[in-house]
Design a protein around this motif. Structure first.
Motif, PDB file in Angstrom:
ATOM      1  N   GLU A 266       0.851  -1.189   0.000  1.00 28.33           N
ATOM      2  CA  GLU A 266       0.000   0.000   0.000  1.00 28.33           C
ATOM      3  C   GLU A 266       0.887   1.239   0.000  1.00 28.33           C
ATOM      4  OE1 GLU A 266      -3.611   0.399   2.420  1.00 28.33           O
ATOM      5  OE2 GLU A 266      -3.151  -1.585   3.214  1.00 28.33           O
ATOM      6  N   ARG A 267       0.532   2.216  -0.803  1.00 25.03           N
ATOM      7  CA  ARG A 267       1.350   3.431  -0.891  1.00 25.03           C
ATOM      8  C   ARG A 267       0.876   4.465   0.117  1.00 25.03           C
ATOM      9  NH1 ARG A 267       1.728   8.318  -3.672  1.00 25.03           N
ATOM     10  NH2 ARG A 267      -0.300   8.080  -4.689  1.00 25.03           N
ATOM     11  N   PRO A 268       1.764   4.912   1.012  1.00 20.45           N
ATOM     12  CA  PRO A 268       1.371   5.975   1.943  1.00 20.45           C
ATOM     13  C   PRO A 268       1.050   7.264   1.192  1.00 20.45           C
ATOM     14  CG  PRO A 268       3.371   4.878   2.691  1.00 20.45           C
ATOM     15  CD  PRO A 268       3.122   4.422   1.289  1.00 20.45           C
TER      16      PRO A 268
ATOM     17  N   ASP B 247       8.749   6.488  -1.410  1.00 19.46           N
ATOM     18  CA  ASP B 247       9.203   5.739  -2.589  1.00 19.46           C
ATOM     19  C   ASP B 247       9.505   6.687  -3.744  1.00 19.46           C
ATOM     20  OD1 ASP B 247       9.857   3.364  -3.888  1.00 19.46           O
ATOM     21  OD2 ASP B 247       7.871   3.201  -4.812  1.00 19.46           O
ATOM     22  N   ALA B 248       9.838   7.939  -3.387  1.00 18.29           N
ATOM     23  CA  ALA B 248      10.124   8.929  -4.420  1.00 18.29           C
ATOM     24  C   ALA B 248      11.033   9.993  -3.819  1.00 18.29           C
ATOM     25  CB  ALA B 248       8.831   9.549  -4.939  1.00 18.29           C
ATOM     26  N   PRO B 249      11.730  10.749  -4.655  1.00 16.01           N
ATOM     27  CA  PRO B 249      12.596  11.820  -4.143  1.00 16.01           C
ATOM     28  C   PRO B 249      11.793  12.910  -3.446  1.00 16.01           C
ATOM     29  CG  PRO B 249      13.153  11.263  -6.411  1.00 16.01           C
ATOM     30  CD  PRO B 249      11.860  10.573  -6.110  1.00 16.01           C
ATOM     31  N   LEU B 250      12.475  13.641  -2.574  1.00 16.17           N
ATOM     32  CA  LEU B 250      11.880  14.761  -1.866  1.00 16.17           C
ATOM     33  C   LEU B 250      11.698  15.931  -2.827  1.00 16.17           C
ATOM     34  CD1 LEU B 250      11.096  15.646   1.082  1.00 16.17           C
ATOM     35  CD2 LEU B 250      13.398  16.603   1.240  1.00 16.17           C
ATOM     36  N   ALA B 251      10.534  16.569  -2.778  1.00 12.46           N
ATOM     37  CA  ALA B 251      10.248  17.692  -3.669  1.00 12.46           C
ATOM     38  C   ALA B 251      10.399  19.034  -2.966  1.00 12.46           C
ATOM     39  CB  ALA B 251       8.837  17.566  -4.247  1.00 12.46           C
TER      40      ALA B 251
ATOM     41  N   ALA C 111       7.189  17.301   1.263  1.00 14.67           N
ATOM     42  CA  ALA C 111       6.420  16.829   0.110  1.00 14.67           C
ATOM     43  C   ALA C 111       7.345  16.043  -0.805  1.00 14.67           C
ATOM     44  CB  ALA C 111       5.805  18.004  -0.644  1.00 14.67           C
ATOM     45  N   PHE C 112       6.875  14.879  -1.244  1.00 15.29           N
ATOM     46  CA  PHE C 112       7.658  14.012  -2.117  1.00 15.29           C
ATOM     47  C   PHE C 112       7.068  14.030  -3.524  1.00 15.29           C
ATOM     48  CE2 PHE C 112       8.521  12.679   2.155  1.00 15.29           C
ATOM     49  CZ  PHE C 112       9.852  12.314   2.147  1.00 15.29           C
TER      50      PHE C 112
ATOM     51  N   VAL D   6       2.854  13.399   1.464  1.00 16.43           N
ATOM     52  CA  VAL D   6       3.133  14.566   2.300  1.00 16.43           C
ATOM     53  C   VAL D   6       3.333  14.081   3.738  1.00 16.43           C
ATOM     54  CG1 VAL D   6       1.924  16.225   0.855  1.00 16.43           C
ATOM     55  CG2 VAL D   6       0.667  15.009   2.638  1.00 16.43           C
ATOM     56  N   ALA D   7       4.215  14.765   4.451  1.00 15.55           N
ATOM     57  CA  ALA D   7       4.496  14.376   5.829  1.00 15.55           C
ATOM     58  C   ALA D   7       4.624  15.625   6.682  1.00 15.55           C
ATOM     59  CB  ALA D   7       5.792  13.562   5.903  1.00 15.55           C
ATOM     60  N   THR D   8       4.086  15.536   7.900  1.00 14.25           N
ATOM     61  CA  THR D   8       4.197  16.614   8.878  1.00 14.25           C
ATOM     62  C   THR D   8       4.835  16.033  10.132  1.00 14.25           C
ATOM     63  OG1 THR D   8       2.219  17.707   8.034  1.00 14.25           O
ATOM     64  CG2 THR D   8       2.975  18.347  10.218  1.00 14.25           C
TER      65      THR D   8
END
Length: 345
Positions: free
Chosen positions: A156-158, A195-199, A217-218, A223-225
């Motif tokens: 599952e993708r977060p 699973d991706a670079p940081l944006a 944000a990736f 998105v992460a807080t």
């Protein structure tokens, strides 16, 4: 590595242990964290705690006596050990890890890996050349609840991550700011989930560095807080992960995990009436509680014994340091005073 007093620098296996005997281990720095490393190594069946070292010799003698080992100089300890934990203050990490690598001794260094990312990259290049294992002590990766989270995600993708690592002021001096001391644990977990670079990165915090929050944000939309605090009057260690179908709630301290999901809504007929039903389901997987540090050091010993790859590699830790420093640079910057226009009534 042959170890047991052998000359590591002449060993054709570099930093690899190739003996049926328990792995000879040592601890460099036996303050509050290093003392726990000595305690755990003393209880691991696959490890033989051959010594400790610390600039505070009285403290070193106390820890050595408590856990049935000896006090050595750093040079002498590296002559005797196949692998060591490094738990000295962060500014000293680079010098001590360099000496371990030069001696062909595998090393687990406490987080944050290094204070200077470029120095860290040089250390990892030297470790690769000498075939020395470098693992970094991001202990939350060994929390049973985090293991269960990764198992349940299962592809599952977060979509979103929210982490809170809060607590009251400590009664001991901590050299690192709140981002490099506390938030870096959650930075490491988020980078492992992504699973991706940081944006993009944005962060803010109090001028004294006691409280910080960051938004990441990736490129794949994750998105992460992350929030870390040394001034909150309640200890909180939580992680929420949202996917398209479920919400996962982790409590690091209690080592618990809950997964919430809604069943698909449906209409059902009963006695001629049509009813709408939408159930909420909560899964609570059974998690065997265990000390994360014990699991971390056991994994390190196994990695060295089997010449495998550490769960938290130096490269993983370097990425976490680079992001933590970027966050800290924004969070700890005191904004310039600006005039606020008077509100028109």
């Amino acid at each position: 590595m042959l170890g047991f007093g052998a000359d590591h620098t002449g060993d054709p296996n570099g930093g690899r242990h190739v003996s049926d005997r328990p792995l000879s281990v040592g601890v460099v720095g036996v303050g509050s964290m290093g003392r726990n490393h000595a305690r755990v190594y003393g209880s691991l069946p696959g490890a033989d705690l051959v010594g400790v070292t610390d600039e505070a010799t009285d403290r070193a003698r106390e820890v050595a006596s408590e856990y049935g080992t000896e006090v050595h100089s750093l040079s002498a300890l590296l002559d005797r050990a196949d692998a060591v934990s490094v738990a000295v203050p962060t500014p000293a990490h680079a010098d001590v890890v360099r000496r371990c690598i030069d001696a062909g001794v595998d090393v687990l260094v406490e987080k944050p890996f290094v204070a200077d990312a470029e120095v860290g990259a040089d250390l990892l290049a030297a470790a690769d050349e000498r075939n020395v294992t470098v693992q970094v002590g991001h202990v939350e990766r060994f929390n049973p609840a985090i293991d269960a989270l990764f198992d349940l995600l299962d592809g599952e993708r977060p979509l979103a991550v929210e982490a809170h690592r809060l607590g009251p002021p400590l009664d001991r001096d901590v050299g690192d700011g709140v981002v490099l001391d506390l938030m870096i644990h959650d930075i490491d977990v988020v980078l492992a989930l992504a699973d991706a670079p940081l944006a993009s990165v944005s962060a803010s915090g109090t001028a004294d560095g006691g409280y910080a929050t960051a938004q990441l944000a990736f490129e794949d939309g994750l998105v992460a807080t992350l929030t870390a605090s040394r001034v909150t009057q309640r200890k909180v260690r939580t992680l929420d992960v949202t996917t398209r179908d479920r919400l996962f709630e982790v409590d690091y301290t209690d080592q618990t995990l809950q997964a919430h999901r809604h069943s698909r809504p449906e209409y059902e007929s009963s006695d001629g009436d049509v009813h709408y039903r939408h159930e909420s389901v909560t899964e609570r997987p059974l998690i065997a509680s265990d000390e994360p540090l014990k699991r971390e050091l056991s994994s390190f010993v196994d990695t060295v014994e089997e010449a495998g790859d550490p769960r938290v590699s130096g490269q993983d830790a370097l990425r976490a340091v680079q992001l933590a420093q970027r966050i800290a640079g924004q969070a700890e910057r005191t904004p310039e005073s600006t005039e606020v226009p008077e509100v028109v009534k």
